[in-house]
Design an enzyme around this catalytic site. Structure first.
Site, PDB file in Angstrom:
ATOM      1  N   SER A  22      -8.390   7.025   7.229  1.00 33.46           N
ATOM      2  CA  SER A  22      -7.036   6.883   6.700  1.00 33.46           C
ATOM      3  C   SER A  22      -7.024   7.062   5.179  1.00 33.46           C
ATOM      4  O   SER A  22      -6.346   6.322   4.471  1.00 33.46           O
ATOM      5  CB  SER A  22      -6.487   5.522   7.095  1.00 33.46           C
ATOM      6  OG  SER A  22      -7.398   4.505   6.711  1.00 33.46           O
ATOM      7  N   ASP A  50      -5.498   2.681  -3.816  1.00 34.04           N
ATOM      8  CA  ASP A  50      -6.811   2.594  -3.160  1.00 34.04           C
ATOM      9  C   ASP A  50      -7.106   3.771  -2.230  1.00 34.04           C
ATOM     10  O   ASP A  50      -8.249   3.990  -1.855  1.00 34.04           O
ATOM     11  CB  ASP A  50      -6.996   1.243  -2.435  1.00 34.04           C
ATOM     12  CG  ASP A  50      -5.947   0.981  -1.387  1.00 34.04           C
ATOM     13  OD1 ASP A  50      -5.014   1.796  -1.250  1.00 34.04           O
ATOM     14  OD2 ASP A  50      -6.055  -0.064  -0.712  1.00 34.04           O
ATOM     15  N   ARG A  51      -6.074   4.541  -1.863  1.00 31.20           N
ATOM     16  CA  ARG A  51      -6.334   5.699  -0.997  1.00 31.20           C
ATOM     17  C   ARG A  51      -6.479   6.972  -1.819  1.00 31.20           C
ATOM     18  O   ARG A  51      -6.009   7.033  -2.956  1.00 31.20           O
ATOM     19  CB  ARG A  51      -5.167   5.912  -0.034  1.00 31.20           C
ATOM     20  CG  ARG A  51      -5.023   4.814   0.963  1.00 31.20           C
ATOM     21  CD  ARG A  51      -3.949   5.152   1.973  1.00 31.20           C
ATOM     22  NE  ARG A  51      -3.981   4.143   3.019  1.00 31.20           N
ATOM     23  CZ  ARG A  51      -3.424   4.266   4.201  1.00 31.20           C
ATOM     24  NH1 ARG A  51      -2.759   5.365   4.504  1.00 31.20           N
ATOM     25  NH2 ARG A  51      -3.517   3.306   5.096  1.00 31.20           N
ATOM     26  N   ASP A 111      -0.766   1.595  -4.044  1.00 26.32           N
ATOM     27  CA  ASP A 111      -1.569   0.618  -4.785  1.00 26.32           C
ATOM     28  C   ASP A 111      -2.893   1.209  -5.274  1.00 26.32           C
ATOM     29  O   ASP A 111      -3.765   0.479  -5.747  1.00 26.32           O
ATOM     30  CB  ASP A 111      -1.827  -0.632  -3.943  1.00 26.32           C
ATOM     31  CG  ASP A 111      -2.584  -0.331  -2.670  1.00 26.32           C
ATOM     32  OD1 ASP A 111      -2.481   0.797  -2.158  1.00 26.32           O
ATOM     33  OD2 ASP A 111      -3.293  -1.226  -2.178  1.00 26.32           O
ATOM     34  N   LYS A 124     -11.220  -0.214  -1.175  1.00 24.21           N
ATOM     35  CA  LYS A 124     -11.343   1.223  -1.295  1.00 24.21           C
ATOM     36  C   LYS A 124     -10.756   1.628  -2.636  1.00 24.21           C
ATOM     37  O   LYS A 124      -9.995   0.866  -3.229  1.00 24.21           O
ATOM     38  CB  LYS A 124     -10.681   1.937  -0.124  1.00 24.21           C
ATOM     39  CG  LYS A 124      -9.237   1.591   0.106  1.00 24.21           C
ATOM     40  CD  LYS A 124      -8.798   2.249   1.405  1.00 24.21           C
ATOM     41  CE  LYS A 124      -7.423   1.768   1.823  1.00 24.21           C
ATOM     42  NZ  LYS A 124      -7.455   1.031   3.095  1.00 24.21           N
ATOM     43  N   ASP A 165      -2.380   6.529  -3.378  1.00 24.15           N
ATOM     44  CA  ASP A 165      -1.224   5.887  -2.734  1.00 24.15           C
ATOM     45  C   ASP A 165      -0.569   4.819  -3.612  1.00 24.15           C
ATOM     46  O   ASP A 165      -0.898   4.675  -4.788  1.00 24.15           O
ATOM     47  CB  ASP A 165      -1.633   5.296  -1.378  1.00 24.15           C
ATOM     48  CG  ASP A 165      -2.496   4.057  -1.540  1.00 24.15           C
ATOM     49  OD1 ASP A 165      -3.219   3.979  -2.544  1.00 24.15           O
ATOM     50  OD2 ASP A 165      -2.450   3.160  -0.678  1.00 24.15           O
ATOM     51  N   SER A 197       0.806  -1.220   0.000  1.00 26.41           N
ATOM     52  CA  SER A 197       0.000   0.000   0.000  1.00 26.41           C
ATOM     53  C   SER A 197       0.840   1.272   0.000  1.00 26.41           C
ATOM     54  O   SER A 197       1.611   1.509  -0.918  1.00 26.41           O
ATOM     55  CB  SER A 197      -0.949  -0.040   1.195  1.00 26.41           C
ATOM     56  OG  SER A 197      -1.848   1.029   1.146  1.00 26.41           O
ATOM     57  N   HIS A 198       0.728   2.044   1.054  1.00 22.50           N
ATOM     58  CA  HIS A 198       1.367   3.356   1.137  1.00 22.50           C
ATOM     59  C   HIS A 198       2.767   3.284   1.727  1.00 22.50           C
ATOM     60  O   HIS A 198       3.415   4.309   1.891  1.00 22.50           O
ATOM     61  CB  HIS A 198       0.490   4.243   2.018  1.00 22.50           C
ATOM     62  CG  HIS A 198       0.126   3.544   3.294  1.00 22.50           C
ATOM     63  ND1 HIS A 198      -0.766   2.498   3.329  1.00 22.50           N
ATOM     64  CD2 HIS A 198       0.575   3.695   4.546  1.00 22.50           C
ATOM     65  CE1 HIS A 198      -0.860   2.051   4.569  1.00 22.50           C
ATOM     66  NE2 HIS A 198      -0.062   2.750   5.325  1.00 22.50           N
TER      67      HIS A 198
HETATM   68  C1  G1P Z   1      -4.022   1.402   8.133  1.00 22.46           C
HETATM   69  C2  G1P Z   1      -5.227   2.304   8.281  1.00 22.46           C
HETATM   70  C3  G1P Z   1      -6.484   1.529   7.981  1.00 22.46           C
HETATM   71  C4  G1P Z   1      -6.389   0.921   6.589  1.00 22.46           C
HETATM   72  C5  G1P Z   1      -5.121   0.115   6.455  1.00 22.46           C
HETATM   73  C6  G1P Z   1      -4.909  -0.386   5.051  1.00 22.46           C
HETATM   74  O1  G1P Z   1      -4.116   0.327   9.026  1.00 22.46           O
HETATM   75  O2  G1P Z   1      -5.278   2.876   9.568  1.00 22.46           O
HETATM   76  O3  G1P Z   1      -7.590   2.374   8.102  1.00 22.46           O
HETATM   77  O4  G1P Z   1      -7.484   0.099   6.326  1.00 22.46           O
HETATM   78  O5  G1P Z   1      -3.983   0.907   6.820  1.00 22.46           O
HETATM   79  O6  G1P Z   1      -4.800   0.648   4.129  1.00 22.46           O
HETATM   80  P1  G1P Z   1      -3.373   0.292  10.448  1.00 22.46           P
HETATM   81  O7  G1P Z   1      -1.910   0.526  10.186  1.00 22.46           O
HETATM   82  O8  G1P Z   1      -3.938   1.427  11.246  1.00 22.46           O
HETATM   83  O9  G1P Z   1      -3.684  -1.051  11.032  1.00 22.46           O
HETATM   84 ZN    ZN Z   2      -3.299   1.366  -0.331  1.00 22.98          ZN
END
Ligand code: G1P
Ligand code: ZN
Length: 543
Positions: A365, A281-282, A279, A376, A277, A113-114
């Site tokens: 987030s 999705d954000r 991948d 998402k 982000d 992801s990010h």
């Molecule tokens: C974080 C975000 C959460 C999101 C997840 C995946 O998870 O807070 O809302 O779904 O990334 O993108 P966390 O690191 O808080 O467990």
């Molecule tokens: Zn992501």
């Protein structure tokens, strides 16, 4: 070409977190590490012989190598066909879209992801089910259990598959179809939004900037925003996906999307700014010198949904993760539709959407989405916003301010303390849990603690219970402080503190969130003993 059964030993640390298994690249590069986890997935999900699998990732470092391994293992484990994105690329929402559209058995998405990418940075893998959404906890727990008992994995001995050319090749008795990564997704977007209205907006002088952050959404945004919607060339920046995201942190927030923020707060700023982000999705939404919090964004999309073609018939319901602000709850109340509060992580929304209980959902987030897929979806949120702006013919800021005037403003902020020693972070959580009794009923300045608990969720569809999802300190006026340990980090522990205060008075809506939340922030630090227990004075990131 023969199937090889390779003996292996379990790794003890393959427990999927909030969103799949995430580790540093060198951990994944250990002999058998990825193979073990993939075999654990295959052994847990019971795919019928000849099933179709979707495969792709965000293009980060190790994506291509992992794809080759997974293809050969899928061939050795009885899959009939794998749809793989060209070059091994699929954004997370596009993967979800492809799984659904092609009625695949499921999919494997490679992404952290990010989190940053590169030889020493993060990699990740997760399984999505036939509804296109992340596997439920029951499945991820089964995968973890298998990973702890694994003795061998199966792999086909064969040459690598060419991933850059569209078309079909055979891998043993399995077919590999390399598909265009963008087209199915772009088609879905065209079916939901009024592209003609958005095109007219963009050609009428409304300027936009989309920051793909050198991540997966570059090609998607180029195709949709510049090509199909006719935004000026260069409206999409940092559009070429790089294995290390250009050395950046591909997380769309005010800290990490600094290139975009500078432009949107600079002289001659465009009318609309957005970022997504690693991948895809954000999303982050910005107006001219104006930031829309993700929680407000969700509330706004819900309030304006009927202006958008794909949602014109109204919403079945909405859902938000527990730490997300209650702004959307107010909209749901006004619309007289149900609003669900789920634990953090997208996997909890899937059941609600499959049962047609919710149409829109989101997290604080920077995640927003709907039942068009089961992830998402960053670009979807951007298009939704553009469609609303095109329909209302107002600026982003004016739309948000009108919303606050009608519903009140939920001031909101999240403080992240990253890379804490695990014991110290656990200590803070333990201390908070021990304080529930003494805190309840206590008054702190204008705030009185109404109740405290450790959030627990019973899924209304399958009855499964998820406990220990975060400590909530709930005040009598609706304000909240939440403490939660991250489930996606790969180093030490990350403690998140979520702060929310409701303000009905329009005269106070102009306040800066940090200013409006000052007293709550002080209170959060005080009751958690966070500073003394962790030795940290300042959060790593404030969003
Ligand atoms: C974080 C975000 C959460 C999101 C997840 C995946 O998870 O807070 O809302 O779904 O990334 O993108 P966390 O690191 O808080 O467990
Ligand atoms: Zn992501």
């Amino acid at each position: 070409m023969s199937i090889r059964t390779v003996s292996t030993h379990p790794f003890p640390d393959q427990k999927p977190g909030t969103s799949g298994l995430r580790k540093k690249v060198p951990v994944f590069q250990q002999p058998s590490y990825l193979e073990n986890f993939v075999q654990a997935i295959f052994d847990s999900v019971n795919a019928p012989q000849g099933a179709t699998l979707v495969l792709g990732g965000d293009g980060r470092y190790y994506n291509r190598e992992a794809i080759q391994i997974i293809l050969k293992m899928a061939a050795a484990n009885g899959f009939g066909k794998v749809l793989v994105g060209q070059g091994g690329i699929l954004s997370t929402p596009a993967a979800s879209c492809v799984i659904r559209k092609h009625k695949a058995f499921g999919g494997i998405i490679l992404s952290a992801s990010h989190n940053p990418g590169g030889p020493k940075e993060d990699f990740g893998i997760k399984f999505n089910s036939s509804n296109g959404g992340p596997a439920t906890e029951t499945v991820t727990e089964a995968i973890f259990a298998k990973s702890k008992a694994i003795t061998s994995y199966r792999i086909l001995d064969t040459a690598d598959v060419v991933l850059d050319r569209l078309g079909e090749t055979a891998l043993g008795s399995m077919k590999v179809q390399v598909i265009d990564a963008v087209s199915d997704y772009a088609e879905l977007m065209e079916s939901l939004f009024d592209f003609a209205a958005i095109r007219a907006l963009l050609q009428g002088g409304f300027k936009i900037k989309f920051d793909a952050m050198h991540a997966v959404n570059g090609p998607y945004a180029k195709e949709i925003i510049e090509k199909r919607l006719g935004a000026a060339p260069g409206s999409v920046m940092n559009a070429v996906p790089l294995e290390d995201f250009g050395g950046g942190h591909p997380d769309p927030n005010l800290t990490y999307a600094h290139d975009l923020v500078e432009i949107m707060y600079g002289a001659d700023a465009p009318d609309f700014g957005a970022a997504s982000d690693g991948d895809g999705d954000r999303n982050m939404i910005l107006g001219k010198r104006f930031f829309v919090t993700p929680s407000d964004s969700l509330a706004l999309l819900a309030a304006n949904a009927t202006l958008v073609r794909g949602y014109a018939k109204g919403l079945a319901g909405v859902a938000r993760s527990m730490p997300t602000s209650a702004a959307v709850d107010r909209v749901a109340k006004a619309l007289n539709i149900p609003c669900f509060e789920t634990p953090t992580g997208w996997k909890f929304f899937g059941n609600l959407m499959d049962a047609d209980k919710v149409t829109l959902c989101g997290e604080e987030s920077f995640g927003t989405g709907s039942d068009h897929v089961r992830e998402k979806d960053g670009l979807w949120a951007v298009l939704f916003w553009l469609n609303i702006v095109a329909a209302r013919k107002q600026s982003v800021e004016a739309i948000v301010r009108e919303h606050w005037a009608k519903y009140g403003r939920n001031f909101y902020s999240r403080y992240d303390y990253e890379g804490l020693p695990t014991e110290a972070a656990n200590g803070v959580m333990l201390h908070l849990r021990d304080s529930f009794a003494t805190l309840t009923g206590k008054q702190f300045g204008k705030y009185t603690v109404g109740s405290c608990d450790d959030f627990s969720y019973t899924d209304p569809v399958d009855g499964s219970v998820s406990k220990g999802q975060g400590v909530r300190v709930l005040f009598s006026d609706g304000s909240r402080i939440i403490f939660r340990l991250s489930g996606t980090g790969t180093e030490g522990a990350t403690l998140r503190v979520y702060l929310e205060a409701y303000e009905a008075d329009v005269a106070r809506h102009h306040l800066d969130a940090q200013e409006a939340l000052r007293e709550l922030i002080r209170l959060a630090l005080d009751i958690s003993e966070l500073q003394t227990r962790t030795g940290r004075d300042q959060p790593t990131v404030i969003t």
